[in-house]
Design an enzyme around this catalytic site. Structure first.
Site, PDB file in Angstrom:
ATOM      1  N   ASP A  99       0.863  -1.187   0.000  1.00 11.48           N
ATOM      2  CA  ASP A  99       0.000   0.000   0.000  1.00 11.48           C
ATOM      3  C   ASP A  99       0.899   1.236   0.000  1.00 11.48           C
ATOM      4  OD1 ASP A  99      -3.175  -0.170   1.620  1.00 11.48           O
ATOM      5  OD2 ASP A  99      -2.424   1.441   0.303  1.00 11.48           O
ATOM      6  N   ASP A 201      -3.110   4.599  -2.555  1.00 12.03           N
ATOM      7  CA  ASP A 201      -4.166   5.163  -1.706  1.00 12.03           C
ATOM      8  C   ASP A 201      -4.640   6.530  -2.210  1.00 12.03           C
ATOM      9  OD1 ASP A 201      -5.546   4.963   0.965  1.00 12.03           O
ATOM     10  OD2 ASP A 201      -4.506   6.872   1.221  1.00 12.03           O
ATOM     11  N   HIS A 330     -11.412  -2.680   4.096  1.00 14.36           N
ATOM     12  CA  HIS A 330     -11.283  -2.253   5.489  1.00 14.36           C
ATOM     13  C   HIS A 330     -12.007  -0.943   5.785  1.00 14.36           C
ATOM     14  CE1 HIS A 330      -8.569   0.032   3.145  1.00 14.36           C
ATOM     15  NE2 HIS A 330      -8.272   0.813   4.162  1.00 14.36           N
TER      16      HIS A 330
HETATM   17  O1  TEU Z   1      -9.587   5.580   1.879  1.00 15.61           O
HETATM   18  C1  TEU Z   1     -10.082   6.776   1.293  1.00 15.61           C
HETATM   19  C2  TEU Z   1     -11.535   6.679   1.195  1.00 15.61           C
HETATM   20  O2  TEU Z   1     -12.111   6.969   0.167  1.00 15.61           O
HETATM   21  C3  TEU Z   1     -12.288   6.197   2.382  1.00 15.61           C
HETATM   22  O3  TEU Z   1     -11.501   6.336   3.550  1.00 15.61           O
HETATM   23  C4  TEU Z   1     -13.489   7.111   2.545  1.00 15.61           C
HETATM   24  O4  TEU Z   1     -13.096   8.417   2.170  1.00 15.61           O
HETATM   25  C5  TEU Z   1     -13.841   7.171   4.021  1.00 15.61           C
HETATM   26  O5  TEU Z   1     -14.185   5.867   4.416  1.00 15.61           O
HETATM   27  C6  TEU Z   1     -14.974   8.165   4.197  1.00 15.61           C
HETATM   28  O6  TEU Z   1     -16.174   7.571   3.773  1.00 15.61           O
HETATM   29  C7  TEU Z   1      -8.183   5.464   1.933  1.00 15.61           C
HETATM   30  C8  TEU Z   1      -7.883   4.317   2.882  1.00 15.61           C
HETATM   31  O7  TEU Z   1      -8.453   3.114   2.346  1.00 15.61           O
HETATM   32  C9  TEU Z   1      -8.485   4.663   4.219  1.00 15.61           C
HETATM   33  O8  TEU Z   1      -8.349   3.569   5.129  1.00 15.61           O
HETATM   34  C10 TEU Z   1      -7.765   5.884   4.758  1.00 15.61           C
HETATM   35  O9  TEU Z   1      -8.390   6.274   5.965  1.00 15.61           O
HETATM   36  C11 TEU Z   1      -7.862   7.037   3.758  1.00 15.61           C
HETATM   37  O10 TEU Z   1      -7.589   6.657   2.414  1.00 15.61           O
HETATM   38  C12 TEU Z   1      -6.821   8.096   4.115  1.00 15.61           C
HETATM   39  O11 TEU Z   1      -5.545   7.563   3.870  1.00 15.61           O
END
Ligand code: TEU
Length: 564
Positions: A99, A201, A330
Site C-alpha cells: 500500500d 491510496d 477495510h
Molecule cells: O480511503 C479513502 C476513502 O475513500 C475512504 O476512507 C473514505 O473516504 C472514508 O471511508 C470516508 O467515507 C483510503 C484508505 O483506504 C483509508 O483507510 C484511509 O483512511 C484514507 O484513504 C486516508 O488515507
C-alpha cells in the site's frame, strides 16, 4: 492481448495486518503472523497479497498516516521480518503488493516537522500551506472527509496546512517536483526488495486546483471534492510514476479512486495510457447512501447496484480499462450484512455474493474474513469503536441533533470497524488471533465462524471461494467474455452472461430471502442454448434448477453455468 497479463486471471487477497494474526501476544497483528499463514493463502489459490501499511506511523488512521515510508513500524515487527515474508511469498511463487499512501503523510514525518519549522525551510513546499483569509479563517471552506475543516492552523508560522483526511494527515504538495522524486525513490526502495505491485491510496486526489477556490455549496456545503478529485495534473503525475517505476519494474498497480468517473478510470487503466493496471471505484458501494450521504441510513437500492455494476462492466470493457472487483475492504461494512443476510441464510448469502462478484470481468479482491463469511460484529457501545472516522462522526451526528441511540444505529451500520475485527482462525479464545487482549474486540460468533471449521467442511464458504478462484485460472471466458446483463429490473434477481466465441457463462443470483422465478430472455436463450450442452460450474444450493427458460430459485440461490 488482455488475457496475456497473468494478473487478469489472478485473485488478490487484502491483509489488514493489525487484525490478521498476532504472534507476540501484543493484541495486534504482525508481519510474522502473515508469514505463518502463507500456506493457507496459497491453498486458497491466492496469487497476490495486498499488504496494508506496516510503515512507521502514530496509527491515528491505522497506518494510513505514514511517518517513515521506508521503515517498518515496530508494532508490526522488523525489516528482517519483512524480508522473511518477502522470501516466503517468492518461494511459493506468489506476489506481494504494498500500500503506497502518498496523497498525504503523517504530521510526524520528518518532512512535515521540517516544513512546519519555518516558512523558508527547504521542506516548506513539500506540503500545502496557505495564508488565512482576511478574517483570519481558513483559506477556503473545504471539509475533511473525516469531518471538520480540511485546514489546520499553525500558530508559529501563521499559516494553515491542508488535511483532506485526519488533522494529522497533511496533504503532500505534488506540484513540487521534489515531492514527486521522493515518491519515486520510496517506491523503488520497495520494488528493489522484490515487491511486485502497489495499491495507491486515494491517488486521484493528488492534483489540486491551485486556486483553492471556496466550494459554492451547490453539491454539499464545503464539499470541495470537485477541486481536487481527478484534478488538472493527475494523469501527468501518474504517467510520471509509470515512466520511472511501474514500467521499468513491470509492477502490478491498482489506483484507489475516491469519487471518480468512468471516463477517468478508462484513462487510468487502459494499458495504452501507461498509468495503472486497474482501478478501484466505489459507486456500487454508495447505493445505500441517501443522496450520496454516508452518514444517513436507507435500505440499499438493488436496481442501482445492478445498473452501476453493469455500466462499469460494459464501459470499462468497451474502453479497454480494467476493474479491480470488490464488495469488501477495510473501509466498508461487511457486504454480507449490508447486501444480503448474515443470519438465517448467512452461508448461502456469502456464497451468492462471491459467485456474483467472481463471475464479473476484472481482477477480484478478497478481503480478509470475507472468505469465511464474517459478518458485521454486534456493537453495543461507542467505547468498543476504534476508527478515527467513526469516533469523529459520532460527535458530529450528535451536533446534528441525533440522539445517542440514533447516532449509535448509524455508526453500527456504517463504521469501518465493521471490517476491522480480528480474523477468526479457530474456536480457541480470541479466535486464535492473539494470546493477549485484542486491540479491538473479536466478534462473539467466532466459535461457529472460523477458518479451521471451514477447512474441514468441503461445503464451506471457504471452499466455495477456493473453487471460484480456481475457475478464474482455468476458464478464459471469465477473463475475456463480453458482459451482458440478462435481468431487466427484476426485483430479486441479478443475472448476467459472459460471452466469448468459444463459450458462454451464465450467472444467476437471487439477492432476496424469498424464492424467486426468473426467465432467461428468449432471444438470449435461443442463441446461447440452441444445440449446445451446458454444465453447472458452481452453486450454493442442492436444488439447482435446469438452465431452461424458467428458473426457480430458493432464497439467496446463486448458480454459474458454462455453455459450450
Ligand atoms: O480511503 C479513502 C476513502 O475513500 C475512504 O476512507 C473514505 O473516504 C472514508 O471511508 C470516508 O467515507 C483510503 C484508505 O483506504 C483509508 O483507510 C484511509 O483512511 C484514507 O484513504 C486516508 O488515507
Amino acid at each position: 492481448s488482455k488475457t496475456q497479463d497473468w494478473w487478469r486471471r489472478s485473485t488478490v487477497y487484502q491483509v489488514y495486518p493489525k487484525s490478521f494474526m498476532d504472534t507476540t501476544g501484543s493484541g495486534e497483528g504482525d508481519i510474522r503472523g502473515l508469514t505463518g499463514k502463507l500456506d493457507y493463502l496459497q491453498q486458497l489459490g491466492i496469487d497476490i497479497i495486498w499488504l496494508q501499511p506496516v510503515y512507521v506511523s502514530p496509527q491515528n488512521d491505522n497506518g494510513y498516516d505514514v511517518a517513515d515510508y521506508c521503515q517498518i513500524n515496530p508494532e508490526f515487527g522488523t525489516m528482517a521480518d519483512f524480508d522473511e515474508l518477502m522470501e516466503g511469498v517468492q518461494s511459493r511463487g506468489m506476489h506481494l503488493m504494498l500500500d503506497i499512501v502518498v496523497n498525504h503523510s503523517s504530521t510526524e514525518h520528518r518532512w512535515f516537522q521540517a516544513s512546519k519549522s519555518s516558512k523558508d525551510n527547504p521542506y516548506r513546499d513539500y506540503y500545502i500551506w496557505k495564508d488565512p483569509k482576511p478574517d483570519g479563517g481558513p483559506p477556503n471552506n473545504w471539509q475533511s472527509k473525516f469531518g471538520g475543516s480540511a485546514w489546520q492552523y499553525d500558530e508559529a508560522t501563521g499559516q494553515y496546512f491542508l488535511t483532506l483526511f485526519d488533522k494529522t494527515q497533511a496533504d503532500l504538495n505534488w506540484e513540487n517536483p521534489a515531492v514527486r522524486e521522493e515518491v519515486v525513490k520510496l517506491m523503488k526502495f520497495w520494488a528493489d526488495k522484490g515487491v511486485s505491485g502497489f495499491r495507491m491510496d486515494v491517488i486521484n486526489l493528488i492534483s489540486k486546483d491551485q486556486a483553492f477556490p471556496d466550494d459554492d455549496g451547490s453539491i454539499l456545503p464545503g464539499d470541495g471534492r470537485r477541486y481536487y478529485t481527478d484534478g488538472p495534473r493527475v494523469h501527468e503525475y501518474v504517467k510520471g510514476l509509470y515512466e520511472q517505476v511501474f514500467g521499468p519494474y513491470n509492477a502490478i498497480t491498482v489506483g484507489e479512486m475516491s469519487s471518480t468517473t468512468l471516463e477517468h478510470c478508462l484513462r487510468y487503466s487502459n494499458p495504452d495510457e501507461k498509468e495503472f493496471s486497474m482501478t478501484f471505484n466505489f459507486h456500487h458501494l454508495k447505493v445505500d447512501y441517501p443522496n450520496g450521504q454516508k452518514w444517513e441510513l436507507m435500505p440499499y437500492d438493488f436496481e442501482a447496484l445492478k445498473s452501476l455494476l453493469s455500466r462499469w462492466q460494459q464501459g470499462m470493457q468497451e474502453g479497454g480499462g480494467w476493474n479491480a472487483l470488490f464488495f469488501n475492504n477495510h473501509d466498508q461494512p461487511r457486504a454480507l450484512s449490508r447486501f444480503a443476510d448474515d443470519g438465517r441464510y448467512r452461508v448461502e448469502s456469502a456464497k451468492m455474493l462471491a459467485t456474483t462478484l467472481h463471475g464479473l470481468q476484472g481482477t477480484p479482491y478478497v478481503y480478509q474474513g470475507e472468505e469465511i463469511g464474517m459478518p458485521n460484529p454486534h456493537w453495543t457501545d461507542m467505547s468498543e469503536l476504534r476508527d478515527i472516522e467513526s469516533r469523529n462522526m459520532y460527535g458530529i451526528l450528535l451536533e446534528r441533533g441525533k440522539t445517542p441511540e440514533e447516532a449509535m444505529d448509524i455508526i453500527r451500520e456504517r463504521s469501518r470497524d465493521n471490517s476491522r475485527t480480528p480474523m477468526q482462525w479457530n474456536d480457541s479464545p480470541q479466535a486464535g488471533f492473539t494470546t493477549g487482549t485484542p486491540w479491538i474486540k473479536v466478534d462473539e460468533r467466532y466459535q461457529e465462524i472460523n477458518v479451521q471449521q471451514q477447512l474441514d467442511d468441503p461445503d464451506s464458504i471457504l471452499h466455495h471461494y477456493r473453487k471460484l478462484i480456481g475457475l478464474r485460472k482455468s476458464l478464459a471466458v471469465l477473463t475475456d467474455g463480453r458482459y451482458e446483463r440478462l435481468d431487466e429490473g427484476h426485483p430479486q434477481v441479478f443475472a448476467y452472461a459472459r460471452v466469448s466465441d468459444k463459450e458462454t457463462l451464465v450467472v444467476v443470483s437471487n439477492f432476496s430471502g424469498q424464492s424467486a422465478t426468473f426467465k432467461l430472455p428468449e432471444s438470449f436463450a435461443e442463441a446461447a442454448l440452441a444445440g449446445k450442452s451446458y454444465e453447472l460450474l458452481i452453486a450454493n444450493t442442492e436444488m439447482v434448477p435446469e438452465l431452461g427458460t424458467e428458473l426457480k430459485l430458493s432464497p439467496y440461490a446463486s448458480c454459474m453455468w458454462v455453455i459450450n
